[in-house]
Scaffold this active site. Structure first.
Site, PDB file in Angstrom:
ATOM      1  CG  HIS A  53     -18.828  -5.124   4.425  1.00 41.72           C
ATOM      2  ND1 HIS A  53     -18.538  -5.377   5.745  1.00 41.72           N
ATOM      3  CD2 HIS A  53     -19.242  -3.826   4.357  1.00 41.72           C
ATOM      4  CE1 HIS A  53     -18.764  -4.269   6.453  1.00 41.72           C
ATOM      5  NE2 HIS A  53     -19.207  -3.323   5.650  1.00 41.72           N
ATOM      6  CD  GLU A  55     -15.367  -9.835   4.025  1.00 43.46           C
ATOM      7  OE1 GLU A  55     -15.920  -8.809   3.566  1.00 43.46           O
ATOM      8  OE2 GLU A  55     -14.544  -9.808   4.951  1.00 43.46           O
ATOM      9  CB  CYS A  83     -17.116  -6.576   9.661  1.00 43.86           C
ATOM     10  SG  CYS A  83     -18.590  -6.907   8.684  1.00 43.86           S
ATOM     11  CB  CYS A  86     -18.440 -10.372   6.420  1.00 44.64           C
ATOM     12  SG  CYS A  86     -18.801  -8.901   5.429  1.00 44.64           S
TER      13      CYS A  86
HETATM   14 ZN   LIG Z   1     -17.993  -7.150   6.488  1.00 46.45          ZN
END
Ligand SMILES: [Zn+2]
Length: 157
Positions: A53, A55, A83, A86
């Site tokens: 992801h 992040e 999410c 993260c």
């Molecule tokens: Zn994430």
């Protein structure tokens, strides 16, 4: 334009470029002492890494730059609501603050919300959709894993 908006716009620009290149529309920047030290975009499709992801990618790069897994004093600006993975990674790394430009409600019509996972994770393990089992297991004739680690730590200091 204030700093927060400036860095959020940078995260959105990263997300936009990633989207134009066939990736998912997520970007993040890590800022320390007013300076961008790392950026990241969602790379799950190009890397086949479900943890890539924006992040996470930015945190990895920031840690490498600082030569430490500790990101205390850093702020993360990200295009979308982080999410749970993260969010937890930022907490574990000691990130002090996070700002995001698109909420889960903004993302929901496009299938880009993780609100359902947050809701599921808030339930007791037994009620969550993923099977989670604590199976107490120890190796025979071996020192306890954690106690042994602690002993080694204490010896070093
Ligand atoms: Zn994430």
């Amino acid at each position: 334009m204030d700093n927060e908006t400036h860095f959020l716009c940078e995260a959105i620009e990263l997300a936009r470029t990633n989207s134009q290149n066939g990736g998912r529309p997520f970007g993040a920047v890590v800022v320390k002492d007013g300076e961008v030290i790392a950026t990241g975009v969602n790379e799950i499709l190009t890397t086949n890494d479900p943890t890539a992801h924006a992040e996470m990618t930015a945190l990895r790069l920031a840690s490498q730059k600082l030569k430490s897994p500790n990101l205390q004093g850093c702020t993360v600006y990200t295009s979308g609501h982080p999410c749970p993975m993260c969010m937890a990674a930022m907490r574990l790394a000691g990130v002090k603050a996070v700002s995001y430009a698109y909420s889960n409600d903004d993302g929901a019509p496009f299938g880009l919300s993780t609100a359902a996972i947050y809701e599921d994770l808030a339930k007791p393990f037994a009620e969550q959709s993923m099977t989670i089992r604590y199976v107490r297991t120890r190796l025979e004739n071996q020192p306890d894993l954690y106690a042994d680690w602690k002993r080694r730590q204490d010896k070093r200091s």
